[in-house]
Write a protein that holds these residues in place. Structure first.
Motif, PDB file in Angstrom:
ATOM      1  N   GLN A 106      34.623  49.077  43.561  1.00  0.00           N
ATOM      2  CA  GLN A 106      34.902  48.187  44.676  1.00  0.00           C
ATOM      3  C   GLN A 106      33.838  46.808  44.510  1.00  0.00           C
ATOM      4  O   GLN A 106      34.161  45.776  44.757  1.00  0.00           O
ATOM      5  CB  GLN A 106      34.389  48.555  45.856  1.00  0.00           C
ATOM      6  N   LEU A 107      32.545  47.013  44.209  1.00  0.00           N
ATOM      7  CA  LEU A 107      31.671  45.978  43.869  1.00  0.00           C
ATOM      8  C   LEU A 107      32.258  45.026  42.508  1.00  0.00           C
ATOM      9  O   LEU A 107      32.267  43.811  42.581  1.00  0.00           O
ATOM     10  CB  LEU A 107      30.199  46.444  43.505  1.00  0.00           C
ATOM     11  N   ALA A 108      32.812  45.850  41.674  1.00  0.00           N
ATOM     12  CA  ALA A 108      33.313  45.097  40.662  1.00  0.00           C
ATOM     13  C   ALA A 108      34.489  44.172  41.110  1.00  0.00           C
ATOM     14  O   ALA A 108      34.515  42.934  40.643  1.00  0.00           O
ATOM     15  CB  ALA A 108      33.889  46.052  39.338  1.00  0.00           C
ATOM     16  N   SER A 109      35.449  44.600  41.974  1.00  0.00           N
ATOM     17  CA  SER A 109      36.323  43.695  42.475  1.00  0.00           C
ATOM     18  C   SER A 109      35.719  42.360  43.349  1.00  0.00           C
ATOM     19  O   SER A 109      36.033  41.365  43.198  1.00  0.00           O
ATOM     20  CB  SER A 109      37.337  44.505  43.327  1.00  0.00           C
ATOM     21  N   LEU A 110      34.814  42.908  44.043  1.00  0.00           N
ATOM     22  CA  LEU A 110      33.835  41.712  44.753  1.00  0.00           C
ATOM     23  C   LEU A 110      33.373  40.543  43.800  1.00  0.00           C
ATOM     24  O   LEU A 110      33.635  39.428  44.121  1.00  0.00           O
ATOM     25  CB  LEU A 110      32.716  42.446  45.759  1.00  0.00           C
ATOM     26  N   LEU A 111      32.794  41.173  42.821  1.00  0.00           N
ATOM     27  CA  LEU A 111      32.076  40.032  41.848  1.00  0.00           C
ATOM     28  C   LEU A 111      33.239  39.445  41.022  1.00  0.00           C
ATOM     29  O   LEU A 111      33.004  38.285  40.901  1.00  0.00           O
ATOM     30  CB  LEU A 111      31.230  40.977  40.821  1.00  0.00           C
ATOM     31  N   HIS A 112      34.558  39.930  40.977  1.00  0.00           N
ATOM     32  CA  HIS A 112      35.608  39.257  40.249  1.00  0.00           C
ATOM     33  C   HIS A 112      35.817  38.060  41.371  1.00  0.00           C
ATOM     34  O   HIS A 112      36.214  36.784  41.195  1.00  0.00           O
ATOM     35  CB  HIS A 112      36.960  40.058  40.201  1.00  0.00           C
ATOM     36  N   GLN A 113      35.862  38.326  42.637  1.00  0.00           N
ATOM     37  CA  GLN A 113      36.185  37.253  43.586  1.00  0.00           C
ATOM     38  C   GLN A 113      35.072  36.207  43.744  1.00  0.00           C
ATOM     39  O   GLN A 113      35.438  35.091  44.028  1.00  0.00           O
ATOM     40  CB  GLN A 113      36.507  38.054  44.888  1.00  0.00           C
ATOM     41  N   TYR A 114      33.864  36.768  43.964  1.00  0.00           N
ATOM     42  CA  TYR A 114      32.940  35.876  44.205  1.00  0.00           C
ATOM     43  C   TYR A 114      31.857  35.337  43.047  1.00  0.00           C
ATOM     44  O   TYR A 114      31.037  34.433  43.191  1.00  0.00           O
ATOM     45  CB  TYR A 114      32.023  36.347  45.392  1.00  0.00           C
ATOM     46  N   GLY A 115      31.979  36.012  42.083  1.00  0.00           N
ATOM     47  CA  GLY A 115      31.257  35.887  40.763  1.00  0.00           C
ATOM     48  C   GLY A 115      29.875  36.701  40.849  1.00  0.00           C
ATOM     49  O   GLY A 115      29.446  36.975  41.998  1.00  0.00           O
ATOM     50  N   SER A 116      29.221  36.902  39.742  1.00  0.00           N
ATOM     51  CA  SER A 116      28.113  37.665  39.600  1.00  0.00           C
ATOM     52  C   SER A 116      26.775  37.059  39.710  1.00  0.00           C
ATOM     53  O   SER A 116      25.821  37.713  39.798  1.00  0.00           O
ATOM     54  CB  SER A 116      28.000  38.613  38.386  1.00  0.00           C
ATOM     55  N   CYS A 380      38.892  45.981  37.104  1.00  0.00           N
ATOM     56  CA  CYS A 380      38.477  45.537  38.703  1.00  0.00           C
ATOM     57  C   CYS A 380      37.616  44.018  38.383  1.00  0.00           C
ATOM     58  O   CYS A 380      37.801  43.205  39.011  1.00  0.00           O
ATOM     59  CB  CYS A 380      37.600  46.436  39.347  1.00  0.00           C
ATOM     60  N   LEU A 381      36.912  43.987  37.399  1.00  0.00           N
ATOM     61  CA  LEU A 381      36.143  42.951  37.207  1.00  0.00           C
ATOM     62  C   LEU A 381      36.732  41.793  36.701  1.00  0.00           C
ATOM     63  O   LEU A 381      36.383  40.618  36.972  1.00  0.00           O
ATOM     64  CB  LEU A 381      35.033  43.309  36.163  1.00  0.00           C
ATOM     65  N   HIS A 382      37.811  42.162  36.271  1.00  0.00           N
ATOM     66  CA  HIS A 382      38.677  40.844  35.542  1.00  0.00           C
ATOM     67  C   HIS A 382      40.104  40.539  36.665  1.00  0.00           C
ATOM     68  O   HIS A 382      40.786  39.677  36.133  1.00  0.00           O
ATOM     69  CB  HIS A 382      39.129  41.043  34.196  1.00  0.00           C
ATOM     70  N   GLY A 383      40.179  41.448  37.545  1.00  0.00           N
ATOM     71  CA  GLY A 383      41.243  41.235  38.484  1.00  0.00           C
ATOM     72  C   GLY A 383      42.535  41.829  38.085  1.00  0.00           C
ATOM     73  O   GLY A 383      43.545  40.975  38.358  1.00  0.00           O
ATOM     74  N   THR A 384      42.421  42.572  37.150  1.00  0.00           N
ATOM     75  CA  THR A 384      43.939  42.898  36.369  1.00  0.00           C
ATOM     76  C   THR A 384      44.245  44.184  36.869  1.00  0.00           C
ATOM     77  O   THR A 384      43.532  45.149  37.520  1.00  0.00           O
ATOM     78  CB  THR A 384      43.870  43.087  34.876  1.00  0.00           C
ATOM     79  N   THR A 385      45.155  44.758  36.692  1.00  0.00           N
ATOM     80  CA  THR A 385      45.895  46.120  36.912  1.00  0.00           C
ATOM     81  C   THR A 385      46.036  47.139  35.741  1.00  0.00           C
ATOM     82  O   THR A 385      46.638  46.604  34.881  1.00  0.00           O
ATOM     83  CB  THR A 385      47.427  46.230  37.795  1.00  0.00           C
TER      84      THR A 385
END
Length: 390
Positions: A106-116, A380-385
């Motif tokens: 879930q955090l990886a998906s957040l970082l995809h959205q907002y950046g790390s 998740c980090l790259h927003g792919t499936t």
């Protein structure tokens, strides 16, 4: 620097004092914590702590600040990080960053959205002088290719007893002892290897802090040592008959995806404690100890000692071998100039995934292959499936 705090426990209470010593303008403009265990220490040290709030949202809406610091119990980190990122803030969170594989994804998906780049993490040992010197020796080619690592984190009985009495005794709040305490060390050696861990196995349990070993059984009634370190939220007095569900010793075996192997051992009842490592490479070896304060590097061909460093904490009250002071300076530099940090949120997630997988291996008495987890993490980090298998 002005900061706001979610979770003003002992750790951020101490860090606030460190930041204040480095930056005289440091102040905590607001905090959210129903039981702020770290508040008294801050006030005693003259650190300004201005306003208390009931919720993070109220505090964020009311205050202007440079950094949101998250020191809440581990199981609350993900929500508090999310609140900060969604509000467009720069966030510093204490380790471990989250407490499960699912939360890591879930955090990886957040970082995809907002950046790390707006999420800093308190894996403080990456800032330590000893570790920086180890990496410098590695970069100078003194070790060659890393082949294997032997490492440990051992803590004294008073500190082990703290874990049996504090909220950290419950895995549902911490993610387990390997994650809560040893994610520092796992992160360090992930950094040395420079690759992701692939396979893990582990064994351990609880043998020291059990009723049969209570000092009273041997006619010893002095229990002061086991209560020397104060506990905060959900604190209790029981030590050898604690309701803790954590281990007090554990050994792990790790193989990285480039074939490097590592053994890691932790124990909570080591009177002459140490936190040491031996990194063996194709051209040399590095041996060091954070507690005993040394780093030696030897050449594999000549056996000559080519590095012989010793270290001491900058003051008696200093924690983490002087790393907290360096971390405070680096975080201040990041807020002011965007200066690069020695550890990232991605490093923290990867160290956490390793710690959690080590416990999965211990509990299931199996070897865990992390490849499927890394595949999900990267997706998740790259927003792919992930592609579904036929």
């Amino acid at each position: 620097m002005k900061v706001a705090v979610i979770g003003l426990g002992f750790r951020l209470g101490y860090l606030g004092q460190v930041f204040k010593e480095i930056d005289p303008d440091f102040e905590i403009v607001g905090y959210v914590d129903p039981e702020p265990a770290g508040l008294a220490g801050l006030l005693d040290a003259g650190v300004p702590v201005l306003n208390a709030y009931d919720t993070p949202q109220e505090m964020i809406a009311a205050e202007k600040f440079d950094l949101l610091m998250v020191g809440s119990p581990n199981h609350l980190h993900l929500d508090h990080i999310r609140i900060g990122l969604e509000a467009g803030l720069t966030v510093f969170t204490e380790k471990p960053i989250v407490i499960s594989i699912e939360e890591s994804l879930q955090l990886a998906s957040l970082l995809h959205q907002y950046g790390s780049d707006r999420l800093l993490v308190g894996l403080v040992l990456r800032y330590s002088p000893l570790y920086r010197d180890l990496r410098a020796a590695q970069q100078q080619g003194l070790l060659g290719d890393v082949v294997s690592i032997e490492a440990s984190e051992h803590i004294e009985p008073y500190h082990g007893a703290f874990f049996m009495r504090d909220w950290r005794r419950y895995g549902r709040y911490t993610g387990g002892f390997m994650l809560e305490k040893c994610c520092h060390d796992l992160d360090l050696y992930n950094g040395v290897v420079g690759r992701r861990p692939r396979f893990v196995a582990s064994f351990g349990g609880r043998k020291s802090f059990v009723p049969d070993n209570a000092p009273q059984n041997a006619g010893i009634n002095d229990m002061e040592v086991y209560h020397r370190k104060p506990s905060g939220w959900l604190g209790a007095d029981k030590v050898f008959d604690s309701d803790a569900d954590i281990i007090d010793y554990q050994t792990a075996i790790i193989e990285y995806d480039n074939g490097v192997s590592m053994t890691f051992h932790t124990n909570l009842n080591v009177p002459d404690h140490f936190r040491r490592f031996c990194v063996v490479g194709s051209k040399g070896m590095a041996e060091g100890d954070f507690v005993r304060g040394f780093l030696d590097v030897h050449n594999a061909h000549s056996s000559e000692k080519v590095v012989e460093n010793t270290y001491s904490a900058p003051s008696e009250k200093s924690q983490h071998y002087g790393a907290d002071e360096q971390m405070a300076m680096d975080v201040l530099a990041f807020v002011k100039t965007g200066a690069k940090q020695p550890v990232s949120a991605l490093d923290a997630i990867e160290a956490g995934i390793l710690a959690l997988s080590i416990d999965e291996a211990r509990i299931g008495r199996k070897v865990v292959d992390l490849a499927p987890i890394w595949e999900q993490f990267d997706a998740c980090l790259h927003g792919t499936t992930l592609k579904q298998s036929a």
